[in-house]
Write an enzyme that holds these catalytic residues in place. Structure first.
Site, PDB file in Angstrom:
ATOM      1  N   LYS A 116     -38.516 -30.212 131.023  1.00 27.32           N
ATOM      2  CA  LYS A 116     -37.487 -29.788 130.071  1.00 27.32           C
ATOM      3  C   LYS A 116     -37.645 -30.429 128.693  1.00 27.32           C
ATOM      4  O   LYS A 116     -37.281 -29.818 127.697  1.00 27.32           O
ATOM      5  CB  LYS A 116     -36.123 -30.104 130.650  1.00 27.32           C
ATOM      6  CG  LYS A 116     -35.887 -29.340 131.934  1.00 27.32           C
ATOM      7  CD  LYS A 116     -34.522 -28.792 131.934  1.00 27.32           C
ATOM      8  CE  LYS A 116     -34.351 -27.914 133.126  1.00 27.32           C
ATOM      9  NZ  LYS A 116     -32.982 -27.479 133.257  1.00 27.32           N
ATOM     10  N   GLU A 200     -28.034 -34.701 126.171  1.00 25.39           N
ATOM     11  CA  GLU A 200     -27.692 -33.601 125.269  1.00 25.39           C
ATOM     12  C   GLU A 200     -26.220 -33.671 124.931  1.00 25.39           C
ATOM     13  O   GLU A 200     -25.416 -34.146 125.727  1.00 25.39           O
ATOM     14  CB  GLU A 200     -27.919 -32.243 125.983  1.00 25.39           C
ATOM     15  CG  GLU A 200     -29.262 -31.652 125.744  1.00 25.39           C
ATOM     16  CD  GLU A 200     -29.477 -30.338 126.487  1.00 25.39           C
ATOM     17  OE1 GLU A 200     -28.540 -29.804 127.116  1.00 25.39           O
ATOM     18  OE2 GLU A 200     -30.617 -29.860 126.427  1.00 25.39           O
ATOM     19  N   LYS A 201     -25.889 -33.138 123.788  1.00 27.81           N
ATOM     20  CA  LYS A 201     -24.489 -32.943 123.437  1.00 27.81           C
ATOM     21  C   LYS A 201     -23.902 -32.007 124.498  1.00 27.81           C
ATOM     22  O   LYS A 201     -24.512 -31.000 124.843  1.00 27.81           O
ATOM     23  CB  LYS A 201     -24.435 -32.286 122.052  1.00 27.81           C
ATOM     24  CG  LYS A 201     -23.058 -31.975 121.568  1.00 27.81           C
ATOM     25  CD  LYS A 201     -22.479 -33.130 120.787  1.00 27.81           C
ATOM     26  CE  LYS A 201     -20.975 -32.982 120.643  1.00 27.81           C
ATOM     27  NZ  LYS A 201     -20.244 -34.219 120.883  1.00 27.81           N
ATOM     28  N   LEU A 203     -21.599 -29.214 125.460  1.00 24.14           N
ATOM     29  CA  LEU A 203     -20.831 -28.175 124.779  1.00 24.14           C
ATOM     30  C   LEU A 203     -19.609 -27.829 125.639  1.00 24.14           C
ATOM     31  O   LEU A 203     -19.729 -27.650 126.846  1.00 24.14           O
ATOM     32  CB  LEU A 203     -21.700 -26.946 124.537  1.00 24.14           C
ATOM     33  CG  LEU A 203     -22.948 -27.212 123.671  1.00 24.14           C
ATOM     34  CD1 LEU A 203     -23.826 -25.983 123.579  1.00 24.14           C
ATOM     35  CD2 LEU A 203     -22.560 -27.687 122.277  1.00 24.14           C
ATOM     36  N   HIS A 208     -23.283 -18.761 128.563  1.00 20.00           N
ATOM     37  CA  HIS A 208     -24.703 -18.816 128.898  1.00 20.00           C
ATOM     38  C   HIS A 208     -25.280 -17.447 128.571  1.00 20.00           C
ATOM     39  O   HIS A 208     -24.912 -16.450 129.190  1.00 20.00           O
ATOM     40  CB  HIS A 208     -24.890 -19.143 130.384  1.00 20.00           C
ATOM     41  CG  HIS A 208     -26.322 -19.072 130.832  1.00 20.00           C
ATOM     42  ND1 HIS A 208     -27.030 -20.178 131.259  1.00 20.00           N
ATOM     43  CD2 HIS A 208     -27.189 -18.032 130.912  1.00 20.00           C
ATOM     44  CE1 HIS A 208     -28.268 -19.811 131.566  1.00 20.00           C
ATOM     45  NE2 HIS A 208     -28.380 -18.507 131.384  1.00 20.00           N
ATOM     46  N   LYS A 237     -25.313 -19.346 138.684  1.00 19.14           N
ATOM     47  CA  LYS A 237     -24.761 -18.059 138.273  1.00 19.14           C
ATOM     48  C   LYS A 237     -24.300 -17.246 139.484  1.00 19.14           C
ATOM     49  O   LYS A 237     -24.951 -17.291 140.520  1.00 19.14           O
ATOM     50  CB  LYS A 237     -25.847 -17.252 137.555  1.00 19.14           C
ATOM     51  CG  LYS A 237     -26.460 -17.976 136.381  1.00 19.14           C
ATOM     52  CD  LYS A 237     -27.837 -17.431 136.025  1.00 19.14           C
ATOM     53  CE  LYS A 237     -28.490 -18.332 134.990  1.00 19.14           C
ATOM     54  NZ  LYS A 237     -29.907 -18.005 134.783  1.00 19.14           N
ATOM     55  N   GLU A 287     -33.409 -23.940 128.278  1.00 14.10           N
ATOM     56  CA  GLU A 287     -34.664 -23.955 129.037  1.00 14.10           C
ATOM     57  C   GLU A 287     -35.296 -22.583 129.049  1.00 14.10           C
ATOM     58  O   GLU A 287     -34.691 -21.598 128.659  1.00 14.10           O
ATOM     59  CB  GLU A 287     -34.437 -24.447 130.473  1.00 14.10           C
ATOM     60  CG  GLU A 287     -33.665 -23.477 131.345  1.00 14.10           C
ATOM     61  CD  GLU A 287     -33.794 -23.798 132.837  1.00 14.10           C
ATOM     62  OE1 GLU A 287     -34.721 -24.522 133.246  1.00 14.10           O
ATOM     63  OE2 GLU A 287     -32.960 -23.291 133.604  1.00 14.10           O
ATOM     64  N   ARG A 291     -40.732 -16.800 135.008  1.00 16.94           N
ATOM     65  CA  ARG A 291     -40.807 -15.971 136.216  1.00 16.94           C
ATOM     66  C   ARG A 291     -39.800 -14.838 136.104  1.00 16.94           C
ATOM     67  O   ARG A 291     -39.031 -14.784 135.159  1.00 16.94           O
ATOM     68  CB  ARG A 291     -40.443 -16.834 137.433  1.00 16.94           C
ATOM     69  CG  ARG A 291     -39.093 -17.499 137.246  1.00 16.94           C
ATOM     70  CD  ARG A 291     -38.553 -18.149 138.487  1.00 16.94           C
ATOM     71  NE  ARG A 291     -37.475 -19.058 138.183  1.00 16.94           N
ATOM     72  CZ  ARG A 291     -36.209 -18.731 137.979  1.00 16.94           C
ATOM     73  NH1 ARG A 291     -35.846 -17.456 138.033  1.00 16.94           N
ATOM     74  NH2 ARG A 291     -35.295 -19.627 137.707  1.00 16.94           N
TER      75      ARG A 291
END
Ligand code: ADP
Length: 446
Positions: A116, A200-201, A203, A208, A237, A287, A291
């Site tokens: 990442k 990371e910040k 959020l 998404h 998801k 990211e 695939r």
């Protein structure tokens, strides 16, 4: 074109890939563990090979056994599907060394995007906007504290090798940080054998939104619009739609073109998804998946393009069958992931399906390997099918989805269908007013 493709996967995606192969006149080889001997992907394939016991590491993740299956059957290409070995750069390399085509990107691109930190650095270099965060890995608590304070809380600690939402921890304050940092590291170590993390910040109300891309490997690349996958539980998801209710044509074209340009620059090959968080009109790269994705059918529904067939075409060297100008988005599509799980606790519910009646009619697609009498093994992920609905407008799509859900009957096991009945009636979902935290809040206080 290939003569014979081995599908290194199971379940609905193995069946999905077989369908594309059949339409191209390519013979198919199914592989399966002993637990999947009765699976539909095995029954419908031209040939099948048992590659080991139920445990994935001894079957679907076992590279020597998959290679042996290729040798025995004479397959000249392998489609990895999603999950399992689909983002394993070494697998792609080994196949190429044996003159078997890996239907996917180059091992180099898989490797870069699988890390990442490298992926974020690459995205930044290519002009893709990223989430503000640490520069590379953060090794000590002191360093973590310094980064977090300079960015401002809340922050998110994420595993460099991350996937499936594991190894991710939020720290809302200075007091929270030491525990969050230590937990993220130990989770990352346990899940990926690598405790490297970055910051990371965090959020607080993003959606998404991901962009589907396709490249031919020689510098041609296009985007096929976005999918909105904001309805998530534990960063997983469950409900996806295209187009996103939050984007207009101008913002779609802007981000789509940025991503397609980046893919042209790196000469990306095959299907890929560039994932973003979207908040207050800004996109932040998180990211890239190298695939095909579970939710690809919503893009197929609104573009009319068979993405898996296109993957096979591109891998065979036939090039892309469309240009950016050929891609016209039409109507609206929604996918519900039907999991064999309790719809409230999400506890897996393997067992025998005693009755199975999928919905039908205009605009309805059900991708599933399940059937009446099928016994869902307890060893693999709980996705048993996907309901994909297409309509001329979002409203028509929602009405049709409600109707389709009411027809869907699955007895003998618990599924997520009752949750979708609730969701499609909730005003926030009906109006498309949700962010990535919405579902967890809803489940917390139904
Ligand atoms: P994984 O590879 O484990 O799926 P991702 O980086 O794709 O990890 O993130 C998965 C999900 O976690 C995202 O869809 C989003 O819901 C949440 N997430 C990731 N990064 C952030 C962030 N900086 N702030 C808020 N939520 C985030």
């Amino acid at each position: 074109m290939f003569d014979k493709v081995l599908i290194a996967n199971r379940g609905e995606i193995a069946l999905r890939i077989q369908r594309a192969c059949k339409e191209l006149g390519i013979a198919t080889v199914a592989v399966h563990s002993t637990a999947d001997a009765d699976a539909m992907h095995v029954r419908l394939a031209d040939e099948s090979v048992c590659i080991g016991p139920p445990t994935s590491s001894d079957s679907y993740l076992n590279i020597p056994r998959l290679l042996a299956a290729c040798e025995i059957t004479g397959a000249d290409a392998v489609h990895p599907g999603y999950g399992f070995l689909s983002e394993n750069a070494r697998f792609a390399e080994i196949l190429e060394e044996h003159n078997i085509t890996f239907i996917g990107p180059t091992s180099e691109h898989i490797r870069i995007m699988g890390d990442k930190i490298q992926a974020k650095e690459t995205a930044k270099r290519l002009g893709i906007p990223i989430v503000p965060g640490s520069q590379g890995a953060v090794r000590t608590e002191t360093e973590a504290m310094k980064v977090a304070k300079s960015m401002g809380f809340p922050v998110l600690i994420k595993a460099t090798a991350g996937g499936g939402g594991r190894g991710m921890k939020v720290a809302t304050s200075v007091e929270d940080l030491p525990v969050a940092f230590a937990t993220a590291r130990s989770e990352a170590k346990a899940a990926f054998g690598n405790d490297s993390v970055y910051i990371e910040k965090y959020l607080t109300k993003p959606r998404h939104i991901e962009i589907q891309v396709f490249g031919d490997g020689t510098g041609n690349a296009v985007h096929l619009g976005e999918r909105d996958c904001s309805l998530q539980r534990r960063h997983q998801k469950i409900f996806e739609e295209a187009p996103s209710p939050a984007l207009n044509a101008a913002s779609r074209a802007r981000i789509g073109e940025t991503v397609a340009t980046a893919m042209r620059t790196i000469k990306y090959r095959g299907a890929g998804t560039v994932e973003f968080l979207y908040e207050d009109g800004e996109f932040y790269f998180i990211e890239m998946n190298t695939r095909i994705q579970v939710e690809h059918p919503v893009t197929e529904a609104i573009t009319g393009i068979d993405l898996v067939l296109e993957q096979i075409r591109v891998a065979s060297g036939a090039g892309l069958s469309f240009t950016q100008d050929d891609i016209v988005l039409s109507g609206h599509a929604i996918e519900c992931r039907i999991n064999a799980e309790n719809p409230r606790t999400f506890r897996p519910s393997p067992g025998q399906i005693t009755y199975w009646h999928p919905p039908g009619g205009l605009g309805i697609r059900v991708d599933s390997g399940a059937y009446q009498g099928y016994r869902i093994p307890p060893y693999y992920d709980s996705l048993i099918g996907k309901l994909i609905v297409h309509g001329k407008t979002r409203n028509e799509c929602m009405m049709r989805l409600k109707r389709a859900l009411s027809e869907f009957v699955i007895d003998g096991i618990e599924t997520t269908i009752p949750l979708f009945h609730e969701l499609v009636r909730h005003p926030d979902v009906v109006n498309g007013m949700y962010d990535i935290h919405w579902l967890e809040k809803y489940l917390g206080k139904p």
